[in-house]
Motif scaffolding. Structure first.
Motif, PDB file in Angstrom:
ATOM      1  N   UNK A   1       0.605  -1.329  -0.153  1.00  0.00           N
ATOM      2  CA  UNK A   1       0.297  -0.174   0.077  1.00  0.00           C
ATOM      3  C   UNK A   1       0.749   0.992   0.169  1.00  0.00           C
ATOM      4  N   UNK A   2       1.380   1.549  -1.312  1.00  0.00           N
ATOM      5  CA  UNK A   2       2.656   2.533  -1.075  1.00  0.00           C
ATOM      6  C   UNK A   2       1.631   4.058  -1.249  1.00  0.00           C
ATOM      7  N   UNK A   3       2.738   4.912  -0.450  1.00  0.00           N
ATOM      8  CA  UNK A   3       2.073   6.676  -0.629  1.00  0.00           C
ATOM      9  C   UNK A   3       1.678   6.976  -1.516  1.00  0.00           C
ATOM     10  N   UNK A   4       2.798   6.725  -2.796  1.00  0.00           N
ATOM     11  CA  UNK A   4       2.971   6.689  -3.963  1.00  0.00           C
ATOM     12  C   UNK A   4       2.372   5.587  -4.326  1.00  0.00           C
ATOM     13  N   UNK A   5       1.047   5.256  -5.123  1.00  0.00           N
ATOM     14  CA  UNK A   5       1.663   4.442  -6.336  1.00  0.00           C
ATOM     15  C   UNK A   5       2.769   4.952  -7.356  1.00  0.00           C
ATOM     16  N   UNK A   6       3.668   3.392  -7.909  1.00  0.00           N
ATOM     17  CA  UNK A   6       4.405   4.324  -9.137  1.00  0.00           C
ATOM     18  C   UNK A   6       3.445   4.435  -9.822  1.00  0.00           C
ATOM     19  N   UNK A   7       2.819   3.570 -10.211  1.00  0.00           N
ATOM     20  CA  UNK A   7       1.886   3.763 -11.457  1.00  0.00           C
ATOM     21  C   UNK A   7       1.230   5.651 -12.193  1.00  0.00           C
ATOM     22  N   UNK A   8       1.060   6.205 -10.923  1.00  0.00           N
ATOM     23  CA  UNK A   8       0.610   7.575 -10.963  1.00  0.00           C
ATOM     24  C   UNK A   8       1.610   8.536 -10.888  1.00  0.00           C
ATOM     25  N   UNK A   9       2.867   7.626 -10.582  1.00  0.00           N
ATOM     26  CA  UNK A   9       4.405   8.442 -10.882  1.00  0.00           C
ATOM     27  C   UNK A   9       4.529   8.861 -12.684  1.00  0.00           C
ATOM     28  N   UNK A  10       4.189   7.311 -12.820  1.00  0.00           N
ATOM     29  CA  UNK A  10       4.165   7.018 -14.412  1.00  0.00           C
ATOM     30  C   UNK A  10       3.656   7.720 -15.445  1.00  0.00           C
ATOM     31  N   UNK A  11       2.389   8.425 -15.133  1.00  0.00           N
ATOM     32  CA  UNK A  11       1.339   8.864 -15.822  1.00  0.00           C
ATOM     33  C   UNK A  11       2.334  10.340 -16.700  1.00  0.00           C
ATOM     34  N   UNK A  12       2.526  10.159 -17.824  1.00  0.00           N
ATOM     35  CA  UNK A  12       2.787  11.055 -18.222  1.00  0.00           C
ATOM     36  C   UNK A  12       2.571  12.492 -17.868  1.00  0.00           C
ATOM     37  N   UNK A  13       1.230  12.696 -17.866  1.00  0.00           N
ATOM     38  CA  UNK A  13       0.544  14.429 -17.169  1.00  0.00           C
ATOM     39  C   UNK A  13       1.315  14.438 -16.307  1.00  0.00           C
ATOM     40  N   UNK A  14       1.080  13.547 -14.910  1.00  0.00           N
ATOM     41  CA  UNK A  14       1.330  14.130 -13.641  1.00  0.00           C
ATOM     42  C   UNK A  14       3.211  14.197 -13.627  1.00  0.00           C
ATOM     43  N   UNK A  15       3.876  12.968 -14.610  1.00  0.00           N
ATOM     44  CA  UNK A  15       5.579  13.566 -14.133  1.00  0.00           C
ATOM     45  C   UNK A  15       5.676  14.426 -14.631  1.00  0.00           C
ATOM     46  N   UNK A  16       5.549  15.177 -15.908  1.00  0.00           N
ATOM     47  CA  UNK A  16       6.356  15.906 -16.930  1.00  0.00           C
ATOM     48  C   UNK A  16       5.593  17.342 -16.539  1.00  0.00           C
ATOM     49  N   UNK A  17       3.963  17.236 -16.333  1.00  0.00           N
ATOM     50  CA  UNK A  17       3.822  18.541 -15.508  1.00  0.00           C
ATOM     51  C   UNK A  17       4.182  18.553 -14.384  1.00  0.00           C
ATOM     52  N   UNK A  18       4.453  18.264 -13.229  1.00  0.00           N
ATOM     53  CA  UNK A  18       5.083  18.698 -12.399  1.00  0.00           C
ATOM     54  C   UNK A  18       6.675  19.041 -12.908  1.00  0.00           C
TER      55      UNK A  18
END
Length: 493
Positions: free
Chosen positions: A282-299
């Motif tokens: 039960x990760x604090x930040x699911x890696x699948x979310x950080x692997x989203x192009x919009x999340x990673x490059x948007x941030x």
């Protein structure tokens, strides 16, 4: 017999077995309800107050130092104490809000902020003031992601959310730039203590109204995941070490052993955080979310937008005070033009997004900011150059806010509601780290250039350092514009 044989066109009609066509999806609403307007006002009031807190003490630092006996070299800790809590704990509290209730975390954070502001205003020793500033930073780390999550879940993905985020971004940026003006006025007319006291009535008003208007929100289901304590410890420790290292480097130079050690420790802990999250059930930040192009490059684009604009304020403060000889209050008033540009950009950002899409708005806003920033290289030592500074900061403020709203929409769109607190926590962390990161980096560039010019505090030397740092600043913004245009091409909406 032929007359009795049915002809092909006499066959009875067959009942179709095809599934009926689905009704077209309803278009997202474009008009706010009365309740949504009230929710927006309450949440924006809280976010504006938090933004003002970032800069309201900057002008008052020398006065606070004299009043409480701070050594000159330790004044930076008044800012750093706040940044450590605000940047280091935002991701953790964003997830806590998802799991245990966003409204609960939002209201608790506001109560802590009100109490810490009261204690800070009444402080009689440096230790008490610094404790109050740490508490203010922790409260900001709780209220900002929880408030943003409440905002994004109160408005459906589409024009209404873009409009709400546009107003939120405009007020936050305007709060950051107008905090210097307000801090100067309060310090000159009343006392530096009112830079703390001003938070108390605003926080109390929101605490009274919010429970009646804002709905609770948390991850649904009885099997709500537990808190990822190893992940929380590594990411929080890593961010705190990173912020401390950046601040120490800006204060004592990039060769300082403690600064380098803190930066190395922060990097190691953040690498460890990734490994911990990969192994966690039960990760604090699911890696699948950080692997989203919009999340990673948007941030990534948001980090550049915050780091460059806030550090540009630092550079222009040096120019106005050390080259043109402006007072602290006059310097703060000059930045009111930048604040007006950010408000205008925030108001029009939803329309620009609706017409051109988030990718073009994000990259185009950064391009406008880069062009406005690079024009500041032309600044000279005469007061006649003030017109160029005001025009460039106004246009740059518009572009910066277009980019920031584009970043917020990009980084929070397409995610389920139960991850909105986490997504806004990541975005808040990006904002806090960007604000903290930019000034030490530009300060190091400025110092290196002035040292190469022979040192000293003369107008020509300061102008040379500012000019070099402005070029570096503009280059970073341009890099962000190009990267956003290319790397977010697969999603434009």
């Amino acid at each position: 017999m032929a007359l009795l044989s049915p002809r092909p066109h006499d066959d009875p009609p067959r009942r179709s077995t095809a599934a009926p066509k689905a009704a077209p999806p309803l278009a997202p609403p474009t008009a706010m309800t009365g309740r949504q307007r009230l929710v927006l006002v309450v949440l924006l009031a809280a976010q504006f107050m938090l933004a003002v807190d970032f800069s309201i003490l900057n002008v008052a630092l020398p006065v606070i130092g004299r009043g409480l006996g701070f050594p000159l070299a330790d004044l930076q800790w008044i800012v750093t104490a706040f940044a450590l809590g605000a940047a280091g704990f935002s991701l953790l509290f964003g997830r806590v809000a998802d799991l245990f209730g966003r409204r609960r975390v939002f209201l608790t954070g506001l109560a802590v902020l009100a109490a810490a502001s009261l204690v800070g205003g009444l402080a009689t020793t440096p230790t008490v003031l610094l404790v109050a500033r740490v508490a203010q930073g922790l409260a900001t780390a709780a209220v900002t992601p929880a408030g943003l999550a409440l905002l994004t879940t109160a408005f459906p993905d589409g024009p209404l959310r873009a409009r709400a985020l546009g107003l939120n971004g405009a007020l936050m940026s305007a709060g950051f730039t107008s905090g210097a003006v307000l801090g100067g006025l309060l310090t000159d007319l009343l006392s530096w203590r009112w830079a703390f006291f001003v938070n108390v009535p605003v926080a109390l008003a929101v605490l009274l109204v919010a429970p009646r208007l804002v709905a609770e929100g948390r991850a649904a289901g009885a099997d709500r995941p537990r808190m990822d304590l190893p992940g929380a410890a590594t990411v929080t420790g890593g961010l705190v070490a990173l912020v401390y290292g950046l601040t120490a480097a800006g204060e004592r130079g990039w060769g300082d052993p403690l600064a380098l050690g803190s930066l190395a420790l922060g990097a190691l802990l953040l690498v460890a955080f990734r490994s911990v999250e990969r192994a966690s059930a039960a990760p604090l930040v699911p890696l699948r979310m950080l692997q989203r192009r919009t999340v990673a490059w948007g941030n990534a684009a948001g980090l550049i937008a915050f780091a460059t604009e806030t550090s540009l304020v630092f550079l222009m403060t040096l120019y106005l005070q050390r080259v043109l000889g402006f007072s602290a209050l006059a310097t703060g008033l000059a930045f009111g033009v930048l604040g007006a540009g950010t408000v205008l950009g925030g108001v029009y950002a939803p329309r620009v997004i609706g017409r051109y899409g988030t990718r073009r708005t994000l990259s185009g806003g950064l391009l406008v900011q880069a062009l406005a920033t690079v024009s500041l290289v032309l600044l000279g030592t005469g007061h006649g150059w003030l017109g160029l500074l005001l025009a460039a900061t106004f246009v740059g403020g518009v572009g910066n806010m277009l980019a920031i709203v584009g970043f917020m929409v990009t980084a929070t769109s397409g995610l389920p509601d139960d991850e909105q607190g986490l997504a806004t926590g990541v975005a808040t962390m990006t904002q806090q780290v960007g604000i903290t990161l930019g000034t030490p980096v530009m300060s190091a560039v400025f110092t290196a250039r002035t040292t190469a010019l022979g040192g000293g505090t003369g107008a020509a030397t300061v102008l040379g350092g500012v000019g070099t740092a402005v070029l570096v600043n503009a280059a970073l913004v341009l890099l962000g514009a190009v990267a956003s245009a290319v790397l977010l091409r697969r999603r434009d909406g």
